[in-house]
Enzyme design. Structure first.
Site, mmCIF file in Angstrom:
data_model
loop_
_atom_site.group_PDB
_atom_site.id
_atom_site.type_symbol
_atom_site.label_atom_id
_atom_site.label_comp_id
_atom_site.label_asym_id
_atom_site.label_seq_id
_atom_site.Cartn_x
_atom_site.Cartn_y
_atom_site.Cartn_z
ATOM 1 N N ARG A 67 -39.026 -5.924 -2.427
ATOM 2 C CA ARG A 67 -37.561 -6.056 -2.479
ATOM 3 C C ARG A 67 -37.123 -7.501 -2.275
ATOM 4 O O ARG A 67 -36.020 -7.889 -2.630
ATOM 5 C CB ARG A 67 -36.894 -5.120 -1.467
ATOM 6 C CG ARG A 67 -35.427 -4.949 -1.735
ATOM 7 C CD ARG A 67 -34.684 -3.877 -0.944
ATOM 8 N NE ARG A 67 -35.462 -3.003 -0.115
ATOM 9 C CZ ARG A 67 -35.753 -3.219 1.170
ATOM 10 N NH1 ARG A 67 -35.286 -4.303 1.782
ATOM 11 N NH2 ARG A 67 -36.502 -2.374 1.850
ATOM 12 N N TYR A 120 -14.206 -6.528 -18.077
ATOM 13 C CA TYR A 120 -15.000 -5.319 -18.327
ATOM 14 C C TYR A 120 -14.427 -4.160 -17.497
ATOM 15 O O TYR A 120 -14.086 -4.328 -16.331
ATOM 16 C CB TYR A 120 -16.447 -5.623 -17.917
ATOM 17 C CG TYR A 120 -17.467 -4.595 -18.310
ATOM 18 C CD1 TYR A 120 -17.782 -4.366 -19.640
ATOM 19 C CD2 TYR A 120 -18.144 -3.875 -17.331
ATOM 20 C CE1 TYR A 120 -18.746 -3.438 -19.981
ATOM 21 C CE2 TYR A 120 -19.117 -2.944 -17.677
ATOM 22 C CZ TYR A 120 -19.411 -2.728 -18.996
ATOM 23 O OH TYR A 120 -20.361 -1.809 -19.327
ATOM 24 N N ASP A 192 -17.742 -13.977 -15.757
ATOM 25 C CA ASP A 192 -18.667 -13.090 -16.458
ATOM 26 C C ASP A 192 -18.827 -13.675 -17.861
ATOM 27 O O ASP A 192 -17.930 -13.580 -18.696
ATOM 28 C CB ASP A 192 -18.101 -11.665 -16.495
ATOM 29 C CG ASP A 192 -19.005 -10.678 -17.243
ATOM 30 O OD1 ASP A 192 -19.859 -11.131 -18.038
ATOM 31 O OD2 ASP A 192 -18.837 -9.467 -17.050
ATOM 32 N N LYS A 217 -27.610 -7.522 -22.404
ATOM 33 C CA LYS A 217 -27.041 -7.818 -23.727
ATOM 34 C C LYS A 217 -27.851 -8.909 -24.431
ATOM 35 O O LYS A 217 -29.014 -8.707 -24.702
ATOM 36 C CB LYS A 217 -25.568 -8.173 -23.559
ATOM 37 C CG LYS A 217 -24.781 -7.211 -22.634
ATOM 38 C CD LYS A 217 -24.643 -5.816 -23.197
ATOM 39 C CE LYS A 217 -24.116 -4.796 -22.190
ATOM 40 N NZ LYS A 217 -22.897 -5.151 -21.492
HETATM 41 C C1 LIG Z 1 -22.240 -4.714 -20.326
HETATM 42 C C2 LIG Z 1 -21.346 -5.611 -19.560
HETATM 43 C C3 LIG Z 1 -21.310 -5.576 -18.158
HETATM 44 C C4 LIG Z 1 -22.132 -4.612 -17.370
HETATM 45 O O1 LIG Z 1 -23.487 -4.877 -17.502
HETATM 46 P P1 LIG Z 1 -24.618 -3.743 -17.307
HETATM 47 O O2 LIG Z 1 -25.883 -4.488 -17.517
HETATM 48 O O3 LIG Z 1 -24.354 -2.694 -18.325
HETATM 49 O O4 LIG Z 1 -24.432 -3.203 -15.926
HETATM 50 C C5 LIG Z 1 -20.482 -6.456 -17.505
HETATM 51 N N1 LIG Z 1 -19.698 -7.318 -18.188
HETATM 52 C C6 LIG Z 1 -19.700 -7.384 -19.531
HETATM 53 C C7 LIG Z 1 -18.828 -8.357 -20.213
HETATM 54 C C8 LIG Z 1 -20.520 -6.535 -20.270
HETATM 55 O O5 LIG Z 1 -20.522 -6.584 -21.599
#
Ligand SMILES: *Cc1c(COP(=O)(O)O)cnc(C)c1O
Length: 401
Positions: A67, A120, A192, A217
């Site tokens: 961890r 998001y 983000d 992504k």
């Molecule tokens: C997909 C996404 C998230 C969340 O990410 P996960 O890996 O699915 O938890 C957060 N912000 C944006 C802009 C996203 O496209």
């Protein structure tokens, strides 16, 4: 058992231990997957030396338990930090874990922070429902409204959280303006940057404190894993890493390996995502069955000038309204041959969705409309397929609108 000498032990014990020592990995071309939950000590003196030493380490040389760290993970984190030209990166189990861990650690009871309305959806849910229970208040401001952002600042405001480009309308931030407001009021900025990626934009270069990515992504890029990261200076990442050791949203070694492997082709993948995005956006904008296209690379996008100034490319996501209703958009989607219907983006496979059905299905139609989500809105997340093949597919499917 530290040798391969299995002489005199039972097959049962040999099946557990034999063949695993010595562990030789250092001439491997690729980073090995160190698939372990715990790390051993040669003897009690070595353990005591470790306990004495580790108080003086900034970056751990070794750890005792999975961890707290893993060599495969360290390699992936170092690569992610390098992509943002940052000191340090923390990998966590999902993009949402990156967001929740960061906000829980940077904010305390009684604090206030500001987010933009188009963040998001799960982020907004976390800010408004979860953090509110712990006495942390949040004000939401419209994207691009910097006067409201500044007006929302209170004595206990600690940070501004935003996203750029946003989902699904790809609104872009004015980074110099955002950072100036934050600095004037002594606030931290957290972005983000999932849709931007470090290939297209590097918010830290503008003075942003922390960048978060859903590694799921573009960074991992193959639609086959979930992970998230937080990138910034040693000082801002260190408390987050400690918190991860307590809160437990870790990435397993095999996923860390897949991230390393996916990142090898990050550059060529991004070049193709950008090329596909631009070509498809231009094709759609000229098409009679398309009412409106949102793509920051187009002059028609409200944030085109900001995007031109700050971005190297505009990514693979293109949103548009067909000249029809929600059913017409569904007919178009169902006629597509290459993109598959799924949420997510940034992988090699093209995906398509109607945001109102996939992400906003539980929201009242008037609330969706207030966010600009019409039923006939389509979000295309272009992969790395051939541009001509994608456009031919879109052309035949638009005939069905
Ligand atoms: C997909 C996404 C998230 C969340 O990410 P996960 O890996 O699915 O938890 C957060 N912000 C944006 C802009 C996203 O496209």
């Amino acid at each position: 058992m530290t040798t391969n000498d299995t002489h005199g032990i039972t097959p049962q014990t040999a099946a557990v231990h034999a063949g695993e020592a010595p562990f030789v990995a250092h001439h491997s071309l690729t980073v090995p997957i160190v698939q372990t939950s715990a790390y051993t000590f040669a003897n009690t003196d070595a353990l005591i030396a470790y306990q004495e030493d580790r108080m003086f380490w900034d970056v751990p040389e070794r750890v005792e338990y999975g961890r707290y760290g893993n060599p495969t993970l360290y390699a992936a984190q170092a690569k992610l930090a390098a992509l943002e030209d940052a000191d340090d990166a923390l990998l966590v189990s999902s993009g949402m874990a990156a967001i929740t861990t960061t906000l829980l650690i940077l904010l305390s009871q009684g604090d206030h922070f500001i987010i933009t309305e188009d963040c998001y959806r799960r982020t907004r849910i976390f800010c408004h429902s979860f953090l509110a229970r712990y006495g942390i208040a949040c004000t939401t401001v419209k994207p691009g409204d910097y006067a409201s952002m500044e007006a929302a600042i209170r004595p206990h405001t600690k940070l501004i959280f935003s996203e750029s480009p946003t989902n699904p309308l790809l609104r872009c931030l004015d980074y110099p303006r955002l950072v100036q407001i934050a600095r004037d009021h002594g606030l931290k900025t957290v972005i983000d940057g999932t849709f931007g990626t470090p290939y297209n934009i590097r918010p830290l270069d503008y003075g942003v404190d922390l960048v978060i990515h859903s590694v799921t992504k573009y960074l991992a890029g193959h639609n086959d894993l979930l992970a998230g990261c937080v990138v910034g200076s040693f000082d801002t990442i260190a408390p987050l890493r400690q918190a991860q050791g307590v809160m437990g949203a870790v990435v397993d070694p095999h996923t860390a390996f897949l991230i390393l492997r996916g990142l090898k082709t990050f550059g060529p993948r991004m070049a193709q995502h950008n090329a596909n995005g631009m070509a498809v956006a231009q094709f759609l904008e000229d098409h009679p069955k398309v009412r409106r296209v949102w793509y920051p690379g187009l002059a028609s996008h409200p944030d085109h000038a900001l995007a031109l100034d700050s971005m190297r490319g505009y990514g693979g996501v293109v949103s548009f309204e067909v000249e029809s209703d929600g059913a017409g958009a569904s007919r178009f989607i169902d006629a597509l041959r290459i993109p598959q219907i799924a949420p997510s983006l940034g992988g090699v496979e093209s995906l398509v969705e109607q945001p109102y059905i996939i992400s906003y299905y539980d929201m009242a139609p008037e609330d969706r409309l207030a966010l600009g989500i019409r039923d006939e809105l389509v979000r295309l997340a272009l992969g790395v397929e051939d541009t001509g093949d994608l456009i031919a597919d879109l052309a035949q499917a638009l005939d069905k609108v």
